[in-house]
Design a protein around this motif. Structure first.
Motif, PDB file in Angstrom:
ATOM      1  N   GLU A  26       0.832  -1.198   0.000  1.00 43.92           N
ATOM      2  CA  GLU A  26       0.000   0.000   0.000  1.00 43.92           C
ATOM      3  C   GLU A  26       0.875   1.259   0.000  1.00 43.92           C
ATOM      4  OE1 GLU A  26      -3.099   2.535  -0.152  1.00 43.92           O
ATOM      5  OE2 GLU A  26      -3.192   0.355  -0.406  1.00 43.92           O
ATOM      6  N   LEU A  27       1.951   1.230   0.774  1.00 43.93           N
ATOM      7  CA  LEU A  27       2.883   2.365   0.782  1.00 43.93           C
ATOM      8  C   LEU A  27       3.541   2.546  -0.580  1.00 43.93           C
ATOM      9  CD1 LEU A  27       4.499   1.774   4.295  1.00 43.93           C
ATOM     10  CD2 LEU A  27       3.206   3.812   3.618  1.00 43.93           C
ATOM     11  N   LEU A  28       3.861   1.438  -1.243  1.00 49.56           N
ATOM     12  CA  LEU A  28       4.480   1.524  -2.562  1.00 49.56           C
ATOM     13  C   LEU A  28       3.477   1.987  -3.618  1.00 49.56           C
ATOM     14  CD1 LEU A  28       6.772  -1.636  -2.499  1.00 49.56           C
ATOM     15  CD2 LEU A  28       7.502   0.754  -2.587  1.00 49.56           C
ATOM     16  N   ARG A  29       2.206   1.648  -3.434  1.00 50.88           N
ATOM     17  CA  ARG A  29       1.200   2.161  -4.361  1.00 50.88           C
ATOM     18  C   ARG A  29       1.082   3.680  -4.251  1.00 50.88           C
ATOM     19  NH1 ARG A  29      -1.570  -2.806  -3.620  1.00 50.88           N
ATOM     20  NH2 ARG A  29      -2.535  -2.089  -1.684  1.00 50.88           N
ATOM     21  N   LYS A  30       1.251   4.186  -3.034  1.00 48.59           N
ATOM     22  CA  LYS A  30       1.198   5.632  -2.829  1.00 48.59           C
ATOM     23  C   LYS A  30       2.426   6.316  -3.402  1.00 48.59           C
ATOM     24  CE  LYS A  30      -1.520   5.461   1.464  1.00 48.59           C
ATOM     25  NZ  LYS A  30      -1.486   5.723   2.933  1.00 48.59           N
ATOM     26  N   ASP A  31       3.576   5.663  -3.295  1.00 49.82           N
ATOM     27  CA  ASP A  31       4.837   6.256  -3.772  1.00 49.82           C
ATOM     28  C   ASP A  31       5.771   5.130  -4.188  1.00 49.82           C
ATOM     29  OD1 ASP A  31       7.111   7.661  -4.322  1.00 49.82           O
ATOM     30  OD2 ASP A  31       7.509   8.280  -2.258  1.00 49.82           O
ATOM     31  N   ILE A  32       5.792   4.841  -5.475  1.00 53.84           N
ATOM     32  CA  ILE A  32       6.601   3.735  -5.988  1.00 53.84           C
ATOM     33  C   ILE A  32       8.092   4.024  -5.833  1.00 53.84           C
ATOM     34  CG2 ILE A  32       6.861   4.527  -8.374  1.00 53.84           C
ATOM     35  CD1 ILE A  32       5.964   0.942  -7.188  1.00 53.84           C
ATOM     36  N   ARG A  33       8.443   5.274  -5.521  1.00 55.21           N
ATOM     37  CA  ARG A  33       9.849   5.655  -5.355  1.00 55.21           C
ATOM     38  C   ARG A  33      10.300   5.611  -3.893  1.00 55.21           C
ATOM     39  NH1 ARG A  33       7.647   8.325  -9.511  1.00 55.21           N
ATOM     40  NH2 ARG A  33       8.850   8.499 -11.447  1.00 55.21           N
ATOM     41  N   ASN A  34       9.466   5.093  -3.034  1.00 58.00           N
ATOM     42  CA  ASN A  34       9.804   5.042  -1.608  1.00 58.00           C
ATOM     43  C   ASN A  34      10.819   3.931  -1.354  1.00 58.00           C
ATOM     44  OD1 ASN A  34       9.933   4.856   1.184  1.00 58.00           O
ATOM     45  ND2 ASN A  34       7.727   5.085   1.474  1.00 58.00           N
ATOM     46  N   ASN A  35      12.096   4.302  -1.365  1.00 62.79           N
ATOM     47  CA  ASN A  35      13.156   3.312  -1.202  1.00 62.79           C
ATOM     48  C   ASN A  35      13.087   2.614   0.156  1.00 62.79           C
ATOM     49  OD1 ASN A  35      15.616   2.051  -2.265  1.00 62.79           O
ATOM     50  ND2 ASN A  35      16.626   3.089  -0.574  1.00 62.79           N
ATOM     51  N   SER A  36      12.577   3.308   1.175  1.00 58.66           N
ATOM     52  CA  SER A  36      12.440   2.705   2.501  1.00 58.66           C
ATOM     53  C   SER A  36      11.455   1.548   2.462  1.00 58.66           C
ATOM     54  CB  SER A  36      11.980   3.755   3.516  1.00 58.66           C
ATOM     55  OG  SER A  36      12.904   4.794   3.622  1.00 58.66           O
TER      56      SER A  36
END
Length: 343
Positions: free
Chosen positions: A175-185
């Protein structure tokens, strides 16, 4: 008259002032309110007092200086000594954390609280309540800063502590990656979940160490997930790094994904093709692929394009890579895969 000096509840306490020694060169200009509160806490600590009034005092000091590690530690010891409510403390800590996003002392305190609470969790239902509560609060924190290092560090500890290598944790990260696919964390946490699952991973296997126990189905799933993310944002470095990590864990050659990577790169030297590079990270990946295959000319061409055109700010780095390539020491991962079982 100070707050505590005029409070009858503290009449029995003689505050201990700050002692910076004689002729201190850089005395800190504490406020009178803070200096008084710390004087009373020093006295309480010297007397090894653990009481509700000490909790109230530490709460006051933390409101003035949330980064005071000693105050947090003494607060924790007091909580445990008087058997104060951990649930109520967590609710209070939530408020403090939301107001102090970059404070790491809060997260160590939270870890102490959960560690203390853990032995009292007697059923799967109670465990699920804690799991969902903590994950829900971390989601709140990520809504404000999705790359908060302290929260991610705590999350890894929490997952290990409660053995949460499960679908709920995976869905939360997706879900976090759907919000921001660039979230390296979030990408890093997904890698942590997948490649530390005790069901199929070798215990204590290092992050970038080949693990023969990981099923092919898991590797294939993660490769497809990362590939889909690169199509969504080709110039996002995170999924390209993730692919390298998955291949390393699975002992697979980089060249197994050459056909995928060339979908983003067309070199001018290729017969009848115009140069077309949609991702500098794909070009970097292919440089390592071609080095791995012994196609040094193509690898050098890729590195030259990176330095001269697609990533000029790091030209010195790409030139260094070219030098390593010509010396036969590999362009990147290739030289490091020696001794590793590959498929």
């Amino acid at each position: 008259m100070g707050i505590y000096e005029g409070d009858p509840d503290w009449d029995d306490v003689v505050p201990i002032p700050q002692d910076d020694g004689e002729s201190a060169l850089a005395q800190i200009a504490y406020s009178d309110e803070y200096s008084e509160a710390m004087g009373y806490l020093r006295a309480a600590m010297a007397a090894k007092e653990h009481s509700q009034r000490v909790l109230d005092l530490t709460e006051h000091i933390i409101s003035l200086n949330p980064a005071h590690y000693t105050v947090w530690l003494y607060r924790a010891s007091t909580l445990f000594a008087i058997n104060s409510s951990i649930s109520n403390e967590l609710l209070w800590v939530n408020e403090v954390a939301l107001e102090n996003q970059k404070n790491y002392q809060i997260w160590h305190h939270r870890q102490l609280l959960i560690d203390h609470l853990y032995p009292s969790i007697s059923s799967p239902a109670d465990l699920k309540v804690v799991e969902e509560s903590e994950r829900g609060f971390m989601t709140q924190m990520f809504d404000q800063d999705s790359k908060n290092y302290h929260v991610w560090s705590y999350r890894q500890w929490f997952v290990r502590k409660f053995n949460l290598f499960n679908d709920a944790e995976m869905k939360s990260v997706e879900e976090l990656l759907r919000k921001d696919i660039r979230n390296n964390s979030a990408w890093s946490h997904r890698f942590f979940i997948v490649f530390n699952d005790p069901i199929y991973c070798t215990p204590d296997s290092k992050a970038m160490e080949y693990d023969s126990k990981i099923p092919d189905a898991i590797l294939d799933r993660e490769i497809e997930f990362a590939k889909a993310a690169t199509f969504e944002a080709p110039q996002n470095q995170s999924p390209w790094n993730y692919l390298r990590g998955v291949l390393r864990k699975g002992g697979r050659k980089l060249a197994t994904l050459e056909c995928f990577a060339v979908e983003f790169v067309k070199l001018p030297s290729e017969e009848g093709k115009e140069e077309d590079v949609r991702s500098s990270h794909a070009l970097d990946f292919l440089a390592d692929v071609w080095d791995e295959k012994g196609e040094v000319r193509k690898a050098d061409e890729a590195l030259t394009l990176l330095g001269d055109k697609y990533d000029r700010i790091r030209k010195n780095y790409w030139d260094w890579r070219r030098g390593m390539l010509k010396q036969g020491e590999g362009t990147g991962l290739v030289g490091k895969m020696e001794g590793m079982s590959v498929k």
